[in-house]
Write a protein that holds these residues in place. Structure first.
Motif, mmCIF file in Angstrom:
data_model
loop_
_atom_site.group_PDB
_atom_site.id
_atom_site.type_symbol
_atom_site.label_atom_id
_atom_site.label_comp_id
_atom_site.label_asym_id
_atom_site.label_seq_id
_atom_site.Cartn_x
_atom_site.Cartn_y
_atom_site.Cartn_z
ATOM 1 N N SER A 7 0.832 -1.212 0.000
ATOM 2 C CA SER A 7 0.000 0.000 0.000
ATOM 3 C C SER A 7 0.865 1.260 0.000
ATOM 4 C CB SER A 7 -0.969 -0.007 1.175
ATOM 5 O OG SER A 7 -0.282 0.013 2.394
ATOM 6 N N GLN A 8 1.965 1.239 0.711
ATOM 7 C CA GLN A 8 2.859 2.400 0.725
ATOM 8 C C GLN A 8 3.516 2.583 -0.650
ATOM 9 O OE1 GLN A 8 5.774 2.348 3.853
ATOM 10 N NE2 GLN A 8 6.561 4.359 3.324
ATOM 11 N N ALA A 9 3.883 1.489 -1.285
ATOM 12 C CA ALA A 9 4.465 1.553 -2.627
ATOM 13 C C ALA A 9 3.449 2.139 -3.613
ATOM 14 C CB ALA A 9 4.913 0.171 -3.074
ATOM 15 N N LEU A 10 2.196 1.692 -3.518
ATOM 16 C CA LEU A 10 1.149 2.201 -4.407
ATOM 17 C C LEU A 10 0.911 3.694 -4.186
ATOM 18 C CD1 LEU A 10 -1.356 -0.781 -4.216
ATOM 19 C CD2 LEU A 10 0.101 -0.145 -6.154
ATOM 20 N N GLN A 11 0.978 4.137 -2.934
ATOM 21 C CA GLN A 11 0.820 5.560 -2.637
ATOM 22 C C GLN A 11 1.910 6.377 -3.321
ATOM 23 O OE1 GLN A 11 0.712 5.991 1.618
ATOM 24 N NE2 GLN A 11 -1.273 5.004 1.809
ATOM 25 N N GLN A 12 3.133 5.871 -3.294
ATOM 26 C CA GLN A 12 4.239 6.586 -3.951
ATOM 27 C C GLN A 12 4.031 6.672 -5.456
ATOM 28 O OE1 GLN A 12 8.197 5.360 -3.054
ATOM 29 N NE2 GLN A 12 7.980 5.771 -0.874
ATOM 30 N N ARG A 68 13.885 3.132 -9.871
ATOM 31 C CA ARG A 68 14.077 4.595 -9.831
ATOM 32 C C ARG A 68 13.222 5.249 -8.753
ATOM 33 N NH1 ARG A 68 14.348 5.774 -16.302
ATOM 34 N NH2 ARG A 68 16.498 5.055 -16.564
ATOM 35 N N LEU A 69 12.074 4.665 -8.470
ATOM 36 C CA LEU A 69 11.194 5.188 -7.423
ATOM 37 C C LEU A 69 11.578 4.679 -6.034
ATOM 38 C CD1 LEU A 69 7.750 4.818 -9.221
ATOM 39 C CD2 LEU A 69 8.950 6.944 -8.714
ATOM 40 N N GLY A 70 12.524 3.745 -5.982
ATOM 41 C CA GLY A 70 12.931 3.179 -4.700
ATOM 42 C C GLY A 70 11.963 2.145 -4.169
ATOM 43 N N ALA A 80 25.471 -13.811 -12.921
ATOM 44 C CA ALA A 80 24.136 -14.330 -12.614
ATOM 45 C C ALA A 80 23.064 -13.319 -13.009
ATOM 46 C CB ALA A 80 24.031 -14.646 -11.126
ATOM 47 N N SER A 81 21.865 -13.819 -13.241
ATOM 48 C CA SER A 81 20.741 -12.938 -13.547
ATOM 49 C C SER A 81 20.445 -12.058 -12.343
ATOM 50 C CB SER A 81 19.488 -13.762 -13.866
ATOM 51 O OG SER A 81 19.692 -14.530 -15.017
ATOM 52 N N PRO A 82 20.143 -10.779 -12.584
ATOM 53 C CA PRO A 82 19.789 -9.915 -11.452
ATOM 54 C C PRO A 82 18.542 -10.432 -10.752
ATOM 55 C CG PRO A 82 19.951 -8.650 -13.493
ATOM 56 C CD PRO A 82 20.076 -10.089 -13.852
ATOM 57 N N ARG A 83 18.458 -10.175 -9.476
ATOM 58 C CA ARG A 83 17.304 -10.554 -8.670
ATOM 59 C C ARG A 83 16.716 -9.283 -8.065
ATOM 60 N NH1 ARG A 83 17.858 -15.758 -8.933
ATOM 61 N NH2 ARG A 83 19.772 -16.904 -8.652
ATOM 62 N N TYR A 84 15.415 -9.300 -7.862
ATOM 63 C CA TYR A 84 14.701 -8.121 -7.397
ATOM 64 C C TYR A 84 13.860 -8.479 -6.172
ATOM 65 C CZ TYR A 84 16.098 -6.569 -11.992
ATOM 66 O OH TYR A 84 16.855 -6.250 -13.095
ATOM 67 N N GLU A 85 13.702 -7.500 -5.290
ATOM 68 C CA GLU A 85 12.823 -7.672 -4.128
ATOM 69 C C GLU A 85 12.189 -6.342 -3.776
ATOM 70 O OE1 GLU A 85 14.568 -8.765 -0.399
ATOM 71 O OE2 GLU A 85 15.766 -6.951 -0.293
ATOM 72 N N ALA A 86 11.114 -6.411 -3.008
ATOM 73 C CA ALA A 86 10.419 -5.221 -2.548
ATOM 74 C C ALA A 86 11.360 -4.413 -1.656
ATOM 75 C CB ALA A 86 9.174 -5.617 -1.772
ATOM 76 N N ALA A 87 11.277 -3.096 -1.757
ATOM 77 C CA ALA A 87 12.176 -2.242 -0.995
ATOM 78 C C ALA A 87 11.497 -1.507 0.133
ATOM 79 C CB ALA A 87 12.847 -1.223 -1.922
ATOM 80 N N ILE A 88 10.173 -1.481 0.174
ATOM 81 C CA ILE A 88 9.452 -0.770 1.229
ATOM 82 C C ILE A 88 8.880 -1.774 2.201
ATOM 83 C CG2 ILE A 88 7.525 0.754 1.782
ATOM 84 C CD1 ILE A 88 7.881 2.027 -0.934
#
Length: 90
Positions: A7-12, A68-70, A80-88
């Motif tokens: 929800s905080q990510a969506l607000q941003q 870019r939005l953090g 290796a392939s980059p990996r991604y995760e939630a930041a907030i």
């Protein structure tokens, strides 16, 4: 362990007037539901049933916006392939 706060990510995203089409929302929702990192391949495999025409380039471009939005973190090492995760987290 802190819980990822979608929800905080969506607000941003809304505060910055960033378009959030269904595929991009599903990608963000997927990342924020995970307990760890995911590759683009993992993401595509998870979302392909809902979005049969989803392509890796679409995922990469959305991840770039989220980075870019953090909203997501990227972990890359060696070849290796980059990996991604939630930041907030809450």
């Amino acid at each position: 362990m802190p819980k990822n706060d979608l929800s905080q990510a969506l607000q941003q995203i809304h505060a910055k007037n960033i378009p959030l089409p269904p595929q991009r929302y599903a990608l963000l929702e997927y990342l924020y539901a995970q307990d760890g990192y995911a590759t683009v391949k993992d993401i595509c495999e998870a979302l392909i049933e809902r979005y049969p025409h989803l392509q890796a380039t679409t995922v990469y471009s959305s991840l770039l916006v989220f980075k870019r939005l953090g909203l997501v973190r990227e972990l890359a090492w060696n070849n290796a392939s980059p990996r991604y995760e939630a930041a907030i987290c809450s």
